[in-house]
Design an enzyme around this catalytic site. Sequence first.
Site, PDB file in Angstrom:
ATOM      1  N   CYS A   8      26.988 -10.289 -11.329  1.00  0.00           N
ATOM      2  CA  CYS A   8      25.771  -9.668 -11.873  1.00  0.00           C
ATOM      3  C   CYS A   8      24.840 -10.788 -12.314  1.00  0.00           C
ATOM      4  CB  CYS A   8      26.099  -8.672 -12.984  1.00  0.00           C
ATOM      5  SG  CYS A   8      26.902  -9.379 -14.424  1.00  0.00           S
ATOM      6  N   ARG A  14      27.899  -6.047 -16.612  1.00  0.00           N
ATOM      7  CA  ARG A  14      28.363  -5.299 -15.443  1.00  0.00           C
ATOM      8  C   ARG A  14      29.536  -5.953 -14.720  1.00  0.00           C
ATOM      9  NH1 ARG A  14      22.561  -5.048 -12.862  1.00  0.00           N
ATOM     10  NH2 ARG A  14      22.589  -7.100 -13.882  1.00  0.00           N
ATOM     11  N   ASP A 125      21.269  -2.424 -15.089  1.00  0.00           N
ATOM     12  CA  ASP A 125      21.520  -3.406 -16.140  1.00  0.00           C
ATOM     13  C   ASP A 125      21.440  -2.711 -17.513  1.00  0.00           C
ATOM     14  OD1 ASP A 125      21.572  -5.491 -17.879  1.00  0.00           O
ATOM     15  OD2 ASP A 125      20.033  -6.668 -16.861  1.00  0.00           O
TER      16      ASP A 125
HETATM   17  P1  4NP Z   1      24.602  -8.339 -16.830  1.00  0.00           P
HETATM   18  O1  4NP Z   1      23.481  -8.018 -17.953  1.00  0.00           O
HETATM   19  O2  4NP Z   1      23.849  -8.994 -15.678  1.00  0.00           O
HETATM   20  O3  4NP Z   1      25.138  -7.015 -16.482  1.00  0.00           O
HETATM   21  O4  4NP Z   1      25.586  -9.280 -17.487  1.00  0.00           O
HETATM   22  C1  4NP Z   1      22.630  -9.001 -18.451  1.00  0.00           C
HETATM   23  C2  4NP Z   1      23.033  -9.771 -19.532  1.00  0.00           C
HETATM   24  C3  4NP Z   1      22.202 -10.742 -20.032  1.00  0.00           C
HETATM   25  C4  4NP Z   1      20.962 -10.948 -19.465  1.00  0.00           C
HETATM   26  C5  4NP Z   1      20.567 -10.193 -18.378  1.00  0.00           C
HETATM   27  C6  4NP Z   1      21.410  -9.219 -17.870  1.00  0.00           C
HETATM   28  N1  4NP Z   1      20.094 -11.934 -20.011  1.00  0.00           N
HETATM   29  O5  4NP Z   1      18.948 -12.019 -19.540  1.00  0.00           O
HETATM   30  O6  4NP Z   1      20.479 -12.677 -20.891  1.00  0.00           O
END
Ligand code: 4NP
Length: 156
Positions: A8, A14, A125
């Site tokens: 992800c 995710r 997300d």
């Molecule tokens: P993930 O969610 O891609 O599902 O882990 C996110 C977690 C952090 C960030 C973006 C998406 N971030 O920009 O820090």
Amino acid sequence: MVGIMFVCLGNICRSPAGEGMLKHLVEGCDSSLELHVESCGIGDWHVGQLPDSRMRKAALERGITLTSRAQVFKIDHFNEFDYILAADHEVLNDLYHYARSPEEKSKVHLMTAFSSSYRDQKVPDPYYGGVSDFDLVLDMLEDSCEGLLQYIKQHL
Ligand code: 4NP
């Protein structure tokens, strides 16, 4: 041994949930299937961190303990894994861009590619969302991982 890498953006919501869900399903149903499961992110902001506390709480409510530490996607992962599963189309396109051959590209799929109820949908997300968004991620990943396991067993 079949290698599966969930990918992800940040590797704290995710993809660690995908990793935990798949390991949980394998433990529960089929000890003869040998899988190597990891997760990683396209971005490096959270490297070394445990999954987001909201994701860990939602998973724990389903009996799944998330213990992975965030790592970033590396080109070498194409050699080490058979299935490289992207949370959404942006991540999918990044992975396609990193692939150096048609064979590497063929390892890349959406996480929902083998799902019966959510096939080819993005896993949204949840980072800026609420509890229901984290639950939806787990619903989508449960169905996706069940489909993936069936597919792998049929193609061993
Ligand atoms: P993930 O969610 O891609 O599902 O882990 C996110 C977690 C952090 C960030 C973006 C998406 N971030 O920009 O820090």
